[in-house]
Design a protein around this motif. Structure first.
Motif, PDB file in Angstrom:
ATOM      1  N   SER A   1      -9.441  10.658   1.862  1.00 44.67           N
ATOM      2  CA  SER A   1      -9.912   9.103   2.362  1.00 44.67           C
ATOM      3  C   SER A   1     -10.540   8.691   1.203  1.00 44.67           C
ATOM      4  CB  SER A   1     -10.873   9.527   3.549  1.00 44.67           C
ATOM      5  OG  SER A   1     -10.192   9.924   4.595  1.00 44.67           O
TER       6      SER A   1
ATOM      7  N   THR B   1      -4.960  11.166   5.549  1.00 42.80           N
ATOM      8  CA  THR B   1      -5.409  11.628   4.399  1.00 42.80           C
ATOM      9  C   THR B   1      -5.680  13.163   4.264  1.00 42.80           C
ATOM     10  OG1 THR B   1      -7.816  11.078   4.916  1.00 42.80           O
ATOM     11  CG2 THR B   1      -6.318   9.386   3.817  1.00 42.80           C
TER      12      THR B   1
ATOM     13  N   LEU C   1      -5.548   2.013  -1.923  1.00 38.70           N
ATOM     14  CA  LEU C   1      -4.229   2.360  -1.284  1.00 38.70           C
ATOM     15  C   LEU C   1      -4.175   2.151   0.161  1.00 38.70           C
ATOM     16  CD1 LEU C   1      -3.760   6.018  -3.053  1.00 38.70           C
ATOM     17  CD2 LEU C   1      -3.292   3.755  -4.039  1.00 38.70           C
TER      18      LEU C   1
ATOM     19  N   ILE D   1       0.838   4.186  -2.808  1.00 36.38           N
ATOM     20  CA  ILE D   1       0.447   5.636  -2.634  1.00 36.38           C
ATOM     21  C   ILE D   1       1.546   6.487  -3.116  1.00 36.38           C
ATOM     22  CG2 ILE D   1       0.573   7.145  -0.338  1.00 36.38           C
ATOM     23  CD1 ILE D   1      -0.694   5.125   1.265  1.00 36.38           C
TER      24      ILE D   1
ATOM     25  N   TYR E   1       0.805  -0.991  -0.179  1.00 28.60           N
ATOM     26  CA  TYR E   1       0.006  -0.010   0.098  1.00 28.60           C
ATOM     27  C   TYR E   1       0.962   1.282   0.007  1.00 28.60           C
ATOM     28  CZ  TYR E   1      -4.330  -2.690   0.842  1.00 28.60           C
ATOM     29  OH  TYR E   1      -5.601  -3.229   1.101  1.00 28.60           O
TER      30      TYR E   1
ATOM     31  N   VAL F   1      -2.757  11.384   0.448  1.00 29.17           N
ATOM     32  CA  VAL F   1      -2.240  11.275   1.569  1.00 29.17           C
ATOM     33  C   VAL F   1      -1.255  12.197   2.024  1.00 29.17           C
ATOM     34  CG1 VAL F   1      -0.678   9.417   2.840  1.00 29.17           C
ATOM     35  CG2 VAL F   1      -2.479   8.742   1.274  1.00 29.17           C
TER      36      VAL F   1
ATOM     37  N   ASN G   1       0.574   9.720  -5.425  1.00 34.99           N
ATOM     38  CA  ASN G   1       0.587  10.789  -4.482  1.00 34.99           C
ATOM     39  C   ASN G   1       1.022  12.025  -4.899  1.00 34.99           C
ATOM     40  OD1 ASN G   1       0.103  12.320  -1.811  1.00 34.99           O
ATOM     41  ND2 ASN G   1       2.089  12.009  -1.438  1.00 34.99           N
TER      42      ASN G   1
ATOM     43  N   THR H   1      -5.962  17.798  -3.267  1.00 33.46           N
ATOM     44  CA  THR H   1      -6.198  16.527  -3.675  1.00 33.46           C
ATOM     45  C   THR H   1      -7.289  16.543  -5.176  1.00 33.46           C
ATOM     46  OG1 THR H   1      -6.642  16.176  -1.268  1.00 33.46           O
ATOM     47  CG2 THR H   1      -7.469  14.402  -2.869  1.00 33.46           C
TER      48      THR H   1
ATOM     49  N   ALA I   1      -8.028   7.758  -1.774  1.00 35.83           N
ATOM     50  CA  ALA I   1      -7.315   6.763  -1.532  1.00 35.83           C
ATOM     51  C   ALA I   1      -7.915   5.190  -1.574  1.00 35.83           C
ATOM     52  CB  ALA I   1      -6.598   6.853   0.021  1.00 35.83           C
TER      53      ALA I   1
END
Ligand SMILES: *[C@@H]1O[C@H](CO)[C@@H](O)[C@H](O)[C@H]1NC(C)=O
Ligand SMILES: *[C@@H]1O[C@H](CO)[C@@H](O)[C@H](O)[C@H]1NC(C)=O
Ligand SMILES: *[C@@H]1O[C@H](CO)[C@@H](O)[C@H](O)[C@H]1NC(C)=O
Ligand SMILES: *[C@@H]1O[C@H](CO)[C@@H](O)[C@H](O)[C@H]1NC(C)=O
Ligand SMILES: *[C@@H]1O[C@H](CO)[C@@H](O)[C@H](O)[C@H]1NC(C)=O
Ligand SMILES: *[C@@H]1O[C@H](CO)[C@@H](O)[C@H](O)[C@H]1NC(C)=O
Ligand SMILES: *[C@@H]1O[C@H](CO)[C@@H](O)[C@H](O)[C@H]1NC(C)=O
Ligand SMILES: *[C@@H]1O[C@H](CO)[C@@H](O)[C@H](O)[C@H]1NC(C)=O
Ligand SMILES: *[C@@H]1O[C@H](CO)[C@@H](O)[C@H](O)[C@H]1NC(C)=O
Ligand SMILES: *[C@@H]1O[C@H](CO)[C@@H](O)[C@H](O)[C@H]1NC(C)=O
Ligand SMILES: *[C@@H]1O[C@H](CO)[C@@H](O)[C@H](O)[C@H]1NC(C)=O
Ligand SMILES: CC(=O)N[C@H]1CO[C@H](CO)[C@@H](O)[C@@H]1O
Length: 563
Positions: free
Chosen positions: A203, A162, A211, A73, A69, A83, A77, A186, A206
């Protein structure tokens, strides 16, 4: 702790966009994800039960899961900024849980399974809890929030924090969903530059990409439901009081709640089961009416719609809304037939008669403003064991924000706080009480609870876009499930701030199930029965996906062991 922003959108005709144009896209890999010759699904689809099965069979460890995971990420990202922080102790926590499993000690179904949590839910570890603001960077809490403590007790691994709409979207009239000073902007994974909605933006993004198994979000009015809606997810907004808000940065004690954002109803049920329950630190949890929390996982019953009466408060569906609702309503109306075929009776036009008065009144704004003035200092700032910027009130916070350049003021204003500070009273005043009473009367007896009673309904359904507000005001539960996505000929529309694509082809939408207070067990059943009959989620493909799978991590480990 969490509001979606009203989306008044600029129309920007950016032409037609064909799906799978693949901006940085790595989708639909046909690569086998089998581990050691045993079939295993890709992590974007893996369920709680898949992960439990793999851990129990020894196909992989919790350390492997954390490693996979984390790599996923890191792959996305830099583009999506979902995150903000990884738990620096996560590998040793996972190793400890692996050791316990090896000795036959298993805390619960989530033992060793990574979960992400929103950056307004405090943990007494090396991670910050900031609501995305430098005002709280480096601040310390005396202990875990109740929900973080419950996750740990259930054996879950808290993988990281997150990103969110800063202050859960309770600061500004002209910011963007999913932006925070600390976390950046985001974006959603279903269209380049997708408005991720909010405020539990990170959240949702992801969870949508696998993730972590799932993530926690918070909602005051729409902040679990709306990002779940546009990111192809199941979101459970629990009854206020089913999950403790202790050491969750508040907006409103009357409306705030913590809930799961997951890829399937059953995954969300596993996470809700872990975090629900009484807390000595949040006395709203004393309203929980059961001795033991219902078995939310067992509530996932394919036949749950059989014999149920389900209403449609049609007058909440605003066909003139931004973003344009017509494509959503067409799919929603077709979904009513799925509910009928599953044995439910649909009662249309179970309208909420309080709709007009609620929209014309200012009661709900006043309730939130007065709650925020009371609750932010009382329930959070004064609880900190270290408050480096000495921010103890909304006035202090406004001053900090105006003085600290990275807070992007005045480009993003603080008009929400200005309004709250100008109100002149908090939630202990008679003015508050009269507004709160009107608010809950219009949203309850003339809204959710009234329709349920007057038409003898078990539950209500709406396109998720229209579902959050009434339940928010009375603290009743809602579950959203994936329903469809905007068609290829959708006109791309920008968000109000002019920086993100708020409506575009392939952006998902959901259907919401609403019921009486503490009816999560019932709603989970209805949502599951619908989900299993529609199976929409895996038909909608993100334009960007990480490629790391568990097999890569397990292979690398074996190579290391036997070079
Ligand atoms: C996956 O397999 C299908 C059917 O065999 C094929 O049409 C498709 O091109 C493959 N996709 C990739 C990315 O290899
Ligand atoms: C993987 O496969 C090998 C050979 O088939 C077997 O010896 C080993 O126990 C398997 N490992 C796991 C974790 O399943
Ligand atoms: C996420 O991306 C941002 C921006 O590139 C970066 O600063 C941050 O450290 C990343 N977060 C993690 C957990 O790596
Ligand atoms: C929004 O979509 C348009 C049209 O596809 C694209 O050109 C633009 O780059 C997107 N915006 C962002 C912020 O990515
Ligand atoms: C709930 O707790 C607060 C302090 O957190 C206290 O002021 C209030 O009186 C309590 N209410 C009830 C009904 O116990
Ligand atoms: C599932 O729901 C049906 C219809 O309500 C009910 O008859 C059945 O007992 C339920 N099954 C379980 C395992 O609860
Ligand atoms: C309910 O609302 C819909 C949509 O606004 C309207 O067409 C219908 O007449 C209303 N029905 C009742 C019974 O009020
Ligand atoms: C906020 O800043 C202003 C001007 O710098 C100052 O007069 C005021 O006392 C400050 N308020 C608080 C609560 O710190
Ligand atoms: C946001 O509003 C403030 C005034 O309230 C204004 O100064 C600022 O320019 C606005 N930002 C944008 C991007 O329009
Ligand atoms: C609501 O608050 C306002 C003050 O902003 C007050 O004038 C009004 O009387 C309150 N009550 C109602 C029901 O509007
Ligand atoms: C997209 O196509 C559908 C079906 O062909 C049509 O009904 C709809 O009007 C079109 N939408 C736009 C924005 O052109
Ligand atoms: C903690 C963290 O990850 N911060 C980063 C979030 O994103 C912004 C903008 O992209 C970066 O500048 C931060 O360093």
């Amino acid at each position: 702790m969490a509001l979606i922003s009203l989306a008044h959108l600029f129309v920007a005709i950016l032409g037609w966009f064909s799906l799978n144009s693949g901006v940085g896209a790595v989708s639909c890999s046909n690569r086998s994800t089998d581990i050691n010759g045993t079939a295993f699904p890709p992590l974007i689809e893996a369920t709680t039960e898949d992960l439990i099965g793999g851990l129990e069979a020894g196909l992989f460890t919790s350390v492997d899961l954390v490693t996979a995971y984390t790599q996923r990420i890191m792959e996305v990202n830099a583009t999506l900024h979902m995150v903000t922080q990884l738990n620096p102790d996560v590998l040793s926590i996972a190793a400890q849980l692996d050791g316990q499993r090896a000795k036959g000690i298993v805390y619960g179904p989530l033992h060793g399974i990574p979960i992400l949590i929103k950056n307004n839910i405090a943990t007494a570890d090396k991670m910050d809890n900031t609501a995305g603001s430098y005002a709280l960077a480096g601040a310390k809490v005396p202990r875990d929030s109740s929900v973080a403590a419950k996750l740990r007790k259930a054996g879950a691994v808290i993988l990281g924090k997150t990103n969110l709409s800063q202050w859960a979207n309770y600061r500004s009239f002209n910011s963007s969903n999913g932006w925070s000073a600390i976390g950046g902007q985001t974006e959603g994974a279903y269209y380049p530059g997708q408005d991720p909605s909010g405020s539990s933006s990170g959240s949702a993004v992801a969870s949508s990409l696998g993730l972590a198994l799932a993530a926690l979000g918070t909602e005051t009015d729409g902040s679990i439901l709306s990002p779940s809606d546009v990111n192809n997810l199941v979101g459970i907004k629990p009854t206020v009081g089913l999950t403790s808000r202790y050491l969750v940065i508040p907006i409103s004690e009357h409306q705030d709640t913590v809930g799961p954002i997951a890829r399937t109803v059953k995954d969300a049920a596993y996470v809700l089961a872990a975090i629900a329950g009484k807390s000595a630190y949040d006395n709203y949890t004393n309203a929980i009416p059961f001795e033991t929390i219902p078995d939310y996982v067992a509530a996932c019953n394919f036949s749950a719609l059989q014999g149920k009466r389900i209403g449609v408060p049609r007058n909440l569906i605003d066909l003139t809304a931004d973003p344009p609702a017509a494509p959503i309503v067409a799919v929603f109306d077709a979904a009513l037939d799925i509910l009928r075929k599953a044995g439910a009776t649909i009662v249309d036009n179970t309208n909420f008669t309080g709709y007009k008065a609620l929209n014309e009144g200012n009661y709900s704004n006043i309730v939130l403003e007065a709650d925020f003035i009371s609750d932010l200092p009382k329930e959070y700032l004064s609880q900190l064991s270290y408050n480096p910027n000495k921010v103890y009130s909304v006035a202090d916070l406004r001053n900090f924000t105006h003085a600290f350049p990275l807070e992007d003021w005045p480009e993003r204003d603080t008009l929400v706080w200005d309004g709250a500070l100008a109100l002149g009273f908090d939630n202990t005043s008679p003015e508050f009480w009269s507004n709160y009473t009107m608010n809950t009367y219009l949203a309850g007896p003339l809204g959710v609870t009234g329709a349920l009673k007057n038409y003898s309904l078990d539950a209500l359904v709406l396109p998720t876009e229209f579902s959050p507000n009434f339940p928010a005001l009375i603290g009743s539960p809602v579950i959203t499930v994936p329903l469809g996505a905007y068609p290829p000929n959708t006109t791309v529309l920008l968000n109000e701030f002019g920086t993100l694509n708020a409506t575009a082809p392939n952006i998902p939408f959901g259907i919401s199930f609403m019921g009486p207070h503490f009816s999560e067990e019932l709603l989970i059943g209805l949502a599951y029965a619908f989900e299993q009959r529609s199976l929409v989620r895996n038909t909608i493909t993100p334009y960007i996906q990480p490629v790391t799978e568990l097999i890569d991590v397990v292979d690398a480990k074996l190579k290391l062991a036997r070079p």
